[in-house]
Scaffold this motif. Sequence first.
Motif, PDB file in Angstrom:
ATOM      1  N   ARG A   1       2.967  -4.378  -3.951  1.00 22.04           N
ATOM      2  CA  ARG A   1       2.708  -3.522  -5.115  1.00 22.04           C
ATOM      3  C   ARG A   1       2.042  -2.217  -4.678  1.00 22.04           C
ATOM      4  O   ARG A   1       2.376  -1.146  -5.162  1.00 22.04           O
ATOM      5  CB  ARG A   1       1.817  -4.259  -6.116  1.00 22.04           C
ATOM      6  CG  ARG A   1       1.519  -3.468  -7.370  1.00 22.04           C
ATOM      7  CD  ARG A   1       0.710  -4.290  -8.341  1.00 22.04           C
ATOM      8  NE  ARG A   1      -0.412  -4.972  -7.731  1.00 22.04           N
ATOM      9  CZ  ARG A   1      -1.634  -4.437  -7.549  1.00 22.04           C
ATOM     10  NH1 ARG A   1      -1.869  -3.221  -7.941  1.00 22.04           N
ATOM     11  NH2 ARG A   1      -2.594  -5.136  -6.981  1.00 22.04           N
ATOM     12  N   LEU A   2       1.106  -2.290  -3.757  1.00 26.33           N
ATOM     13  CA  LEU A   2       0.404  -1.094  -3.294  1.00 26.33           C
ATOM     14  C   LEU A   2       1.290  -0.216  -2.412  1.00 26.33           C
ATOM     15  O   LEU A   2       1.058   0.983  -2.299  1.00 26.33           O
ATOM     16  CB  LEU A   2      -0.857  -1.474  -2.526  1.00 26.33           C
ATOM     17  CG  LEU A   2      -1.968  -2.111  -3.363  1.00 26.33           C
ATOM     18  CD1 LEU A   2      -3.084  -2.590  -2.471  1.00 26.33           C
ATOM     19  CD2 LEU A   2      -2.485  -1.130  -4.391  1.00 26.33           C
ATOM     20  N   GLY A   3       2.297  -0.793  -1.769  1.00 25.10           N
ATOM     21  CA  GLY A   3       3.164  -0.047  -0.878  1.00 25.10           C
ATOM     22  C   GLY A   3       4.166   0.827  -1.597  1.00 25.10           C
ATOM     23  O   GLY A   3       4.773   1.708  -1.021  1.00 25.10           O
ATOM     24  N   LYS A   4       4.348   0.622  -2.885  1.00 24.20           N
ATOM     25  CA  LYS A   4       5.359   1.404  -3.619  1.00 24.20           C
ATOM     26  C   LYS A   4       4.783   2.643  -4.213  1.00 24.20           C
ATOM     27  O   LYS A   4       3.715   2.924  -4.419  1.00 24.20           O
ATOM     28  CB  LYS A   4       5.979   0.551  -4.721  1.00 24.20           C
ATOM     29  CG  LYS A   4       6.838  -0.541  -4.133  1.00 24.20           C
ATOM     30  CD  LYS A   4       7.484  -1.346  -5.208  1.00 24.20           C
ATOM     31  CE  LYS A   4       8.324  -2.446  -4.560  1.00 24.20           C
ATOM     32  NZ  LYS A   4       8.992  -3.255  -5.509  1.00 24.20           N
TER      33      LYS A   4
ATOM     34  N   LYS B   1       2.728   8.823   4.611  1.00 20.92           N
ATOM     35  CA  LYS B   1       2.526   7.564   3.901  1.00 20.92           C
ATOM     36  C   LYS B   1       2.490   6.422   4.918  1.00 20.92           C
ATOM     37  O   LYS B   1       3.202   6.465   5.928  1.00 20.92           O
ATOM     38  CB  LYS B   1       3.668   7.311   2.916  1.00 20.92           C
ATOM     39  CG  LYS B   1       3.578   8.122   1.662  1.00 20.92           C
ATOM     40  CD  LYS B   1       4.614   7.630   0.684  1.00 20.92           C
ATOM     41  CE  LYS B   1       4.127   7.916  -0.709  1.00 20.92           C
ATOM     42  NZ  LYS B   1       4.990   7.301  -1.700  1.00 20.92           N
ATOM     43  N   PRO B   2       1.672   5.421   4.664  1.00 20.98           N
ATOM     44  CA  PRO B   2       1.636   4.300   5.600  1.00 20.98           C
ATOM     45  C   PRO B   2       2.951   3.530   5.587  1.00 20.98           C
ATOM     46  O   PRO B   2       3.591   3.404   4.543  1.00 20.98           O
ATOM     47  CB  PRO B   2       0.483   3.436   5.088  1.00 20.98           C
ATOM     48  CG  PRO B   2       0.181   3.916   3.728  1.00 20.98           C
ATOM     49  CD  PRO B   2       0.730   5.281   3.572  1.00 20.98           C
ATOM     50  N   MET B   3       3.334   3.051   6.768  1.00 21.93           N
ATOM     51  CA  MET B   3       4.558   2.260   6.864  1.00 21.93           C
ATOM     52  C   MET B   3       4.316   0.872   6.297  1.00 21.93           C
ATOM     53  O   MET B   3       3.233   0.314   6.439  1.00 21.93           O
ATOM     54  CB  MET B   3       5.003   2.133   8.322  1.00 21.93           C
ATOM     55  CG  MET B   3       5.580   3.381   8.896  1.00 21.93           C
ATOM     56  SD  MET B   3       6.142   3.153  10.593  1.00 21.93           S
ATOM     57  CE  MET B   3       7.261   1.799  10.451  1.00 21.93           C
ATOM     58  N   GLN B   4       5.329   0.346   5.673  1.00 16.61           N
ATOM     59  CA  GLN B   4       5.230  -1.003   5.155  1.00 16.61           C
ATOM     60  C   GLN B   4       5.840  -1.945   6.206  1.00 16.61           C
ATOM     61  O   GLN B   4       6.997  -1.801   6.589  1.00 16.61           O
ATOM     62  CB  GLN B   4       5.978  -1.117   3.836  1.00 16.61           C
ATOM     63  CG  GLN B   4       5.614  -2.337   3.055  1.00 16.61           C
ATOM     64  CD  GLN B   4       6.167  -2.277   1.645  1.00 16.61           C
ATOM     65  OE1 GLN B   4       7.011  -1.452   1.347  1.00 16.61           O
ATOM     66  NE2 GLN B   4       5.694  -3.140   0.810  1.00 16.61           N
TER      67      GLN B   4
END
Length: 86
Positions: free
Chosen positions: A83-86, A17-20
Motif C-alpha cells: 500500500r505504501l509503495g503505490k 522513488k524507492p524501489m519496491q
Amino acid sequence: MKIAPIVDPHVRRPSPKPMQVDLRKAFILGTVLWTIALVVCICCWQFGHNLWFRTSTVICASGVVIGLLLLVWEFFDRSDYRRLGK
C-alpha cells in the motif's frame, strides 16, 4: 557549483522513488543458505570434525530461526508495504 546542494537544499534534484522489492525472495534465500550451513555443520560433526561444532551450529540455527521469523513478519506486513509503495 558542486557544493551548492549542501549550502542551499532547494538546489538539490528531487530524490528518486524507492524501489519496491520482494522481501520474501531475500528472506527465503538467506534462510536456505543458513539451512545449508547448518546441515554442513551437522555433517561435519557426524564425521568427527567437531572443532567448532557448538558455536557454528548455534549461529546457523539462529540464522534459520531469524529467517523464519522474518518470513512471518513479512507475511503480516506485506499489505502495508504494498500500500505504501503505490
